[in-house]
Scaffold this motif. Structure first.
Motif, PDB file in Angstrom:
ATOM      1  N   GLN A 167       0.803  -1.220   0.000  1.00 45.20           N
ATOM      2  CA  GLN A 167       0.000   0.000   0.000  1.00 45.20           C
ATOM      3  C   GLN A 167       0.837   1.271   0.000  1.00 45.20           C
ATOM      4  OE1 GLN A 167      -2.725   0.969  -0.764  1.00 45.20           O
ATOM      5  NE2 GLN A 167      -4.428   0.282   0.451  1.00 45.20           N
ATOM      6  N   LEU A 168       1.934   1.272   0.703  1.00 47.16           N
ATOM      7  CA  LEU A 168       2.645   2.528   0.874  1.00 47.16           C
ATOM      8  C   LEU A 168       4.078   2.506   0.412  1.00 47.16           C
ATOM      9  CD1 LEU A 168       1.018   3.314   4.179  1.00 47.16           C
ATOM     10  CD2 LEU A 168       1.076   4.836   2.225  1.00 47.16           C
ATOM     11  N   ASN A 206       7.318   2.084  -2.146  1.00 44.66           N
ATOM     12  CA  ASN A 206       7.517   2.653  -3.469  1.00 44.66           C
ATOM     13  C   ASN A 206       7.148   1.667  -4.560  1.00 44.66           C
ATOM     14  OD1 ASN A 206       8.237   5.080  -2.537  1.00 44.66           O
ATOM     15  ND2 ASN A 206      10.444   4.681  -2.606  1.00 44.66           N
ATOM     16  N   GLU A 240       6.161   8.769  -8.133  1.00 41.26           N
ATOM     17  CA  GLU A 240       6.116   7.632  -7.218  1.00 41.26           C
ATOM     18  C   GLU A 240       4.719   7.213  -6.791  1.00 41.26           C
ATOM     19  OE1 GLU A 240       8.570   8.922  -4.065  1.00 41.26           O
ATOM     20  OE2 GLU A 240      10.393   8.902  -5.285  1.00 41.26           O
ATOM     21  N   MET A 292       1.835   9.136  -1.811  1.00 43.62           N
ATOM     22  CA  MET A 292       0.402   8.840  -1.813  1.00 43.62           C
ATOM     23  C   MET A 292      -0.379   9.852  -0.986  1.00 43.62           C
ATOM     24  SD  MET A 292      -0.531   6.819  -3.852  1.00 43.62           S
ATOM     25  CE  MET A 292      -2.197   7.166  -3.322  1.00 43.62           C
ATOM     26  N   ASN A 302       5.412  11.245   1.942  1.00 39.89           N
ATOM     27  CA  ASN A 302       4.886  10.102   1.205  1.00 39.89           C
ATOM     28  C   ASN A 302       4.081  10.553  -0.010  1.00 39.89           C
ATOM     29  OD1 ASN A 302       2.720   8.053   0.555  1.00 39.89           O
ATOM     30  ND2 ASN A 302       4.038   6.877   1.919  1.00 39.89           N
ATOM     31  N   PRO A 348       1.620   6.677   7.169  1.00 40.84           N
ATOM     32  CA  PRO A 348       1.132   7.414   6.001  1.00 40.84           C
ATOM     33  C   PRO A 348      -0.209   6.891   5.491  1.00 40.84           C
ATOM     34  CG  PRO A 348       3.134   6.180   5.470  1.00 40.84           C
ATOM     35  CD  PRO A 348       2.949   6.095   6.943  1.00 40.84           C
TER      36      PRO A 348
END
Lengths: 418, 946
Positions: free
Chosen positions: A161-162, A164, B213, B175, B173, B135
């Protein structure tokens, strides 16, 4: 963002609805039904419909309409891409994307939809991540679950999910490490009456099936990378490497995925592997016509052309067809007026042909248009563009994987005008 | 084992059964029960009755069960707000859970519960989650801010969540950055004026880093956000372009199109001599073409956008004509779009190919497509001169097929070809005339008639042909009628001797027997022209026509530039700016392409180069239509008032002095105390004006009509009286009256133009008056008022305007403006229009008030010659909001006790003595403001006597 989703089957029943914001009444679909009625064919329903308060963006997949409702300015491509992703996910989870499969798994469907969008914003759409969050149904699992009482929802945060590399899950382990690539090319072409090419291009994809443990880092290189000038990449591919060295370098997702898709455009000469000789004519003031087609190989690089099927949408006035094939079998559906001739392989010594008489409705005027022939074929072990994989290297892991590349060429939208 | 089993238990008592299962001790049974509930929910069954039982299952460590309960909550919380509060505690607790997945899930679900009461409990957990160490939680919380904003925008602003969200743009982050951008963009859309996404080079840099990214969806949000940025010079534009270009190779078509948007926009700033510019152009073509190999729905959107791109920069796709060739199994919506682009790309180099294709399409089955293909051939002829001859011969071939709709389309386009290349292809007219009888569509008939009229001298039997059309003149559509009229007049001017009868026939048909004003007007013009000066008529009617332009169908350049900024959005699909169709048009910000900067100039003299103005500064906010009207009025009648005009806001003293001298002279001694006549501008908002414009017919009829309507409902309406005679107002006569119906007051006006010129641009304002009467909407006269025309308008009034005591109390001074001048008049309004509907006082209250008001405030009046009895009086007065509270019979006299209330809250109490057989009534009025008594008495009189 995406407000609601309605799933509608071909007979016009709304069999599932999901709202990510406030509830939008089903009646909004009436605008869709109206548009559907106007379009003669299900495939012709316009994908973007505006209603007084909402916009309906829809796709038609596997005999189902996915109709999404949006209220504000949202990129329509974003919505369409997402809807296709939903359909892909259903396909992936249930083996087919059908009304029955969705109804059978309605709770999983609901959980998936909830996981894929949050307030209309995409949340998790990668199949790898979804599968960690919500386990796909299998007979074994549901039996095990009902015995042990365990659930099919993962209770840890999916690792991808988080990081790279959101497309890959961690802790992958296989006893047999394998990496297979299928280079599949489809020829889209329009051939005119005289046999010359009006338009031809190759749509190619490289599909991968990667079952490798750990975090493998792969590099795939080609003998002739210059062929690839118009490419779309899976997000895992490092674009800079490709720009500078023309090497596909990536950490792959686990399982099946599409690595790249590419187009070899009409500027390069596209080889056309078959030719068709045809003579279809209707006589003035008589209720019959002649039909005669022969198919032969051409520019097939020495490989066998197989799995040939010819489909013809005959004009409406055609009542019946009396034909004799020298090879294979044919069917004519008098309702849809579709003639299908299943040929199989071509042997150059004896070219397959289909000849005979066409019976027309008596008294009807001679058809204006001549039908187009739609041709399907396959050639194994050949990428018609000439694309060849040079080598596959793996870094980051110690084991030695099995590697394999398969080539196949198919007809895409291949049509011959008569 | 499938979920369909959940649907099977549809027998009676299902809810009861589920309830029992939900309260079961066994976890597994509970979960199954919740699943059944969800399954019923998905098919629209109402399972809200189970709310408390389902919520009880929420406290669980089983994640699947928790998720299912949350799903249920989101669906039903709205209908059970009180119950939903039960869930709050669990949410708050879950927001502190060690598992980030649960924290995120809780914050996500909380935001989906669209219940106002819950929102306040949400703030603290949300604040924590926005700063969470994980995150995944932060990115979920970012979206939650957008959700909360949707429910309660004020709360979000007060709690400072917007600033926290802005900070998240700098999150480590990618996202989180993407979601923050998405949330901010969504919030900004509902607040176009707010400066939420103020981008500067630093934040742009962060976005560009995150772009590489984050997920594909995040990339779309970031790219769309970047597109709103205005680079400060061409170097910055180029460097952004360089970093965006890799997105063109993305597998997700929405990413590709958003990247195309950024590039198309920033390219505008690059000098065309740069090498980079041409490199970029080359890079744009392949991804656009690739979009066409996707699913048909994606193709459609892509094609709509490509249509814009080829108009803006045809060079990008000029070599790619072939990819737009139509495949016979494309859906129709794709076929039509491809055809459109083929024509746009047609040039001398590829016209042969294009024509061959179009001819092929013209023999297909689909009628719409065939029509468009035929039309396309015509457009090619007009666009590429060298091909005209071949196009015409292709069209003739198609006409020979005798397929009805093909022939008709062909004739329509051949007409255009004649207009473009006069005196070249007229030889084909004979062929066209052969098909005259098969034409049944108005457009084709009109085109054919035009051809016959235009080339009447070359067609021997032109008069016969046109005469044949004339037989069914009244059944033709307007388009054909107009064309026929013109064609016959042309014919007459060319061959006057043989066609006199024909022309008279058509003129009389057009002018006397037709209801269509256009047709009538055109008929009269021709008639007068022909009868006064045939030579002039010839010059006018047979004048040389301008050549039709090559591309009449191109999008207008400024609109095109705006649409380029909206590539990939709905606006690009509809080819309309969002302001034209976005729901509610909450003041949409116009976007514009950045100006091109000369590379040398911008570097050296920053102040002359268009510096990167933040997008929010540059575009003007388009006010809603209502505001515009209000503003117009302001502009015309006084200096602009900043902000939307409000009736309650005091306008600067003396600023609007248009009454000044005018009123002084008009009013004579009343001018004292008027100082700076001060008009409140009418408020924004529109009202439908009543546009029943009776042409002829005396005003008397209208009076009757108005009177008749007035008595139907609501309070009594006096007949209209002339307020402003035409003599005093340069031909504008205004008569009017006041009415009150179900709580709203209106001023019913009749505007008559007795001048010789057309009047337009009407506006109205009131001077300050005793009760603050003011127009509630601008005066809307939809069409200009032509001489001798009368328009009836009902102008809604309110009583929130500025107050100034007038003498007499009910005096109203009005200014009306039109394109000629500003006119002033004053009128007295009957007080009963101010009597409100809730003017009925309670008995006790009445008694107390009556006693309370001092006796010197009492006024007594006689109402003479009123033959009604007490009941009739009472009901008649009630119609005008004078309420009878009690009735007593004292010594053979009926005493009616009545109350009424004025719009400004003044109560008036009345005692009306009615003696049977005596037509004279005695009215005693008590009021704290005795000035009104006189006027209330007048109101009584008018109501009772009419």
């Amino acid at each position: 963002m995406i407000h609601s989703l309605f799933l509608i089957n071909c007979s016009g029943d709304i069999f599932l609805e999901k709202h990510w914001k406030s509830v939008v009444s089903q009646s909004v679909c009436d605008y869709f039904f109206e548009a559907q009625e106007k379009a003669a064919d299900v495939e012709n329903v316009p994908p973007v419909i505006s209603t007084p308060h909402h916009y309906l963006i829809s796709i038609y997949r596997d005999k189902l309409f996915f109709v999404s409702v949006i209220q504000t300015e949202v990129p329509p491509l974003f919505v369409i891409e997402f809807l296709h992703r939903v359909a892909d996910t259903f396909q992936d989870y249930f083996g087919e994307c059908s009304e029955a499969a969705i109804k059978d798994n309605v709770v999983i469907v609901y959980e998936l939809l909830e996981e894929m969008l949050d307030n209309g914003f995409p949340l998790a759409t990668e199949s790898n991540i979804l599968k960690e969050l919500i386990k796909p149904p299998t007979i074994l699992r549901s039996v095990v679950n009902s015995i042990t009482g365990s659930s099919n929802v993962g209770d840890t945060l999916p690792t991808g999910q988080l990081s790279n590399i959101p497309w890959r899950r961690a802790g992958v382990k296989y006893t047999n490490n394998e990496a297979y690539f299928d280079v599949i090319e489809e020829i889209d072409a329009i051939i005119d009456k005289s046999g010359s090419t009006v338009f031809a291009e190759i749509q190619g994809v490289i599909d991968a099936c990667i079952k490798l443990s750990g975090m493998p880092d792969l590099s795939l290189s080609f003998m002739n990378p210059r062929l690839l000038d118009d490419v779309s990449f899976h997000p895992c591919i490092r674009f800079k490497r490709w720009e500078s060295e023309r090497v596909l370098s990536f950490i792959p997702p686990d399982g099946n995925f599409r690595l790249i898709s590419y187009r070899v455009s009409s500027q390069n000469l596209v080889a056309i592997p078959v030719y068709v000789k045809h003579n279809i004519s209707f006589k003035e003031n008589s209720s019959c016509g002649r039909f005669d087609i022969t198919i032969g190989p051409k520019q097939n690089m020495g490989k066998t052309v197989e799995g040939i099927t010819v489909t013809v949408h005959m004009p409406k006035v055609v009542l019946n067809m009396n034909l004799t094939p020298t090879q294979g079998s044919y069917t004519f559906d008098p309702v849809t007026k579709v003639l299908t001739w299943d040929i199989g392989k071509i042997t150059p010594q004896k070219l397959p042909s289909l000849k005979g008489l066409v019976n027309l409705q008596s008294g009807a005027p001679k058809p204006e248009e001549n039908p187009s022939l739609n041709i399907q074929f396959k050639i194994q072990q050949l990428a018609i563009s000439g694309l060849k994989v040079n080598r596959l290297d793996m870094y980051g892991e110690k084991y030695k994987p099995f590697k394999g590349v398969k080539y196949i060429t198919k007809a895409g939208k291949f049509q011959v005008r008569t | 084992m499938t979920d369909s089993k959940y649907f099977t238990t549809t027998k009676k008592g299902e809810i009861f059964e589920l309830k029992a299962e939900l309260n079961s001790d066994k976890k597994e049974k509970k979960k199954e029960a919740v699943k059944k509930v969800i399954a019923s929910m998905t098919v629209g069954k109402d399972v809200s009755a189970l709310f408390p039982d389902v919520v009880n299952c929420m406290q669980t460590d089983n994640l699947e069960l928790k998720k299912l309960v949350y799903l249920y909550l989101m669906n039903y919380a709205k209908s059970q707000p009180d119950m939903a509060i039960m869930a709050v505690n669990t949410f708050v607790k879950d927001c502190e859970d060690p598992n980030p997945l649960i924290r995120a899930l809780a914050v996500r679900t909380m935001g989906c519960i669209r219940v106002d009461k819950i929102t306040e409990y949400l703030c603290e957990p949300l604040r924590k989650c926005l700063k969470d160490e994980d995150p995944y939680v932060r990115k979920t919380a970012a979206v939650c801010v957008a959700k909360l904003h949707d429910i309660n925008a004020q709360l979000v602003e007060d709690q400072g969540f917007l600033d926290t969200l802005k900070d998240l743009i700098s999150d480590s982050n990618p996202m989180v950055v993407a979601n923050a951008v998405a949330a901010l963009s969504e919030i900004a859309e509902s607040h176009p004026s707010s400066n939420l996404l103020d981008l500067n080079p630093q934040s742009i840099n962060k976005l560009l880093t995150a772009l590489n990214e984050c997920t594909e969806w995040g990339q779309i949000f970031i790219l769309d956000c970047l597109a709103n940025y205005m680079p400060k010079d061409d170097r910055e534009a180029q460097s952004i372009c360089e970093r965006v270009t890799p997105r063109l190779s993305h597998a997700n078509s929405a990413v590709v199109l958003s990247a195309v948007k950024v590039l198309m926009k920033f390219m505008e700033m690059l000098s065309k001599d740069l090498d980079y510019y041409s490199t970029l152009l080359k890079k744009l073509a392949p991804p656009l073409v690739t979009l066409l190999s996707a699913e048909p729905e994606l193709q459609y959107v892509a094609l709509r956008n490509i249509n814009l791109i080829v108009q803006k920069r045809p060079e990008i796709l000029k070599h790619e004509m072939k990819v737009f060739f139509v495949k016979y199994n494309d859906p129709i919506y794709v076929k039509l779009e491809k055809l459109d682009i083929m024509i746009r790309l047609a040039s001398q180099a590829n016209i042969a190919q294009v024509l061959a294709e179009l001819k092929e399409y013209a023999t297909e089955v689909d009628v719409d497509f065939v029509r468009k293909a035929v039309r396309a051939i015509g457009r090619c002829a007009i666009k590429v001169e060298q091909s005209a001859e071949r196009c015409v011969s292709t069209l003739l071939d198609l006409i020979q097929t005798k397929v009805n709709y093909v022939v008709q389309e062909a004739i329509v386009v051949i007409k255009d070809i004649f207009r473009k290349y006069p005196n070249k292809y007229e030889s084909v007219i004979a062929t066209l005339c052969e098909n005259l009888d098969s034409l049944d569509e108005p457009e084709a008939r009109a085109a054919m008639i035009w051809i016959v009229g235009e080339y009447a001298e070359r067609i021997d039997n032109a008069d016969e042909l046109l005469e044949s059309f004339l037989e069914g003149f009244h059944d033709e559509s307007t388009q054909v009628q107009l064309q026929l009229l013109t064609a016959i007049v042309k014919l007459f001017l060319k061959k006057p001797t043989e066609t006199q009868e024909l022309v008279q026939q058509v003129l009389s048909l057009a002018t006397q027997d037709s209801d269509n004003p256009d047709l009538r007007d055109r008929g009269y013009i021709y008639w007068r022209l022909l009868s006064t000066d045939p030579v002039a008529a010839k010059e006018v009617v047979l004048a040389e026509k301008p050549l039709i332009s090559e591309e009449t169908d191109l999008i207008e350049p400024t609109l095109l530039d705006e649409l380029i900024c909206y590539i990939g959005t709905l606006a690009s699909v509809y080819h309309k700016p969002p302001s034209a169709f976005v729901e509610g048009s909450r003041g949409v910000v116009h976007k514009s392409l950045p100006p091109r900067t000369g590379s040398s100039e911008s570097a050296e003299s920053p102040e002359t180069a268009p510096t990167g103005a933040p997008p929010s500064e540059q575009p003007a906010v388009i006010p809603a239509q209502g505001d515009l009207l209000g503003d117009l009025l302001n502009l015309d009648l006084g200096p602009p008032v900043s902000g939307p005009p409000l009736t309650t806001a005091p306008v600067q003293m003396g600023a609007v002095d248009l009454l000044g001298g005018g009123l002084d002279s008009l009013m004579g001694d009343e001018s004292e105390g008027m100082g700076g006549a001060n008009f409140a501008a009418p408020p924004a908002g529109t009202m439908p004006a009543n546009l029943g414009a009776p042409l002829g017919g005396g005003l008397g009829d209208l009076f009757d009509l108005a009177g008749g309507v007035g008595t139907l409902s609501g309070s009594y309406v006096a007949p209209k009286a002339v307020w402003l005679p035409a003599m005093k107002a340069k031909g504008l006569e205004i008569s009017g009256t006041f009415s009150r119906q179900v709580g709203s007051i209106s001023m019913d006006l009749l505007l008559t133009n007795k001048a010789l010129q057309v009047m337009s641009d009407f506006a109205i304002q009131f001077n300050r008056n005793s009760f603050g009467l003011a127009p509630a909407a601008p005066l809307q006269v939809h069409a200009p008022l032509s001489p001798n025309q009368t328009v009836e308008i009902s102008l809604p009034l309110n009583t929130v305007g500025s107050v100034m005591k007038m003498d007499p109390l009910n005096n109203l001074q009005v200014a009306v403006k039109n394109n000629i001048d500003v006119f002033y008049f004053s009128t007295l309004y009957p007080l009963h229009i101010l009597f409100v509907e809730d003017g009925k006082m309670e008995r006790q209250m009445f008694l107390a008030t009556w006693k309370d008001i001092p006796n010197e405030n009492e006024a007594q009046f006689q109402i003479k010659d009123c033959p009604l009895n007490a009941e009739a009086v009472s009901s008649k007065l009630q119609g005008s909001n004078i309420f009878t509270i009690a009735k007593r019979n004292v010594e053979g006299q009926d005493m009616l006790y009545q109350s009424l209330k004025l719009t400004n809250g003044i109560w008036v109490l009345a005692e009306l003595r009615v003696q049977p057989g005596n037509p004279t009534f005695t009215l005693s009025l008590k009021c704290r403001a005795p000035e009104v008594s006189q006027h209330v008495y007048q109101a009584y009189e008018t109501i009772l006597k009419n």
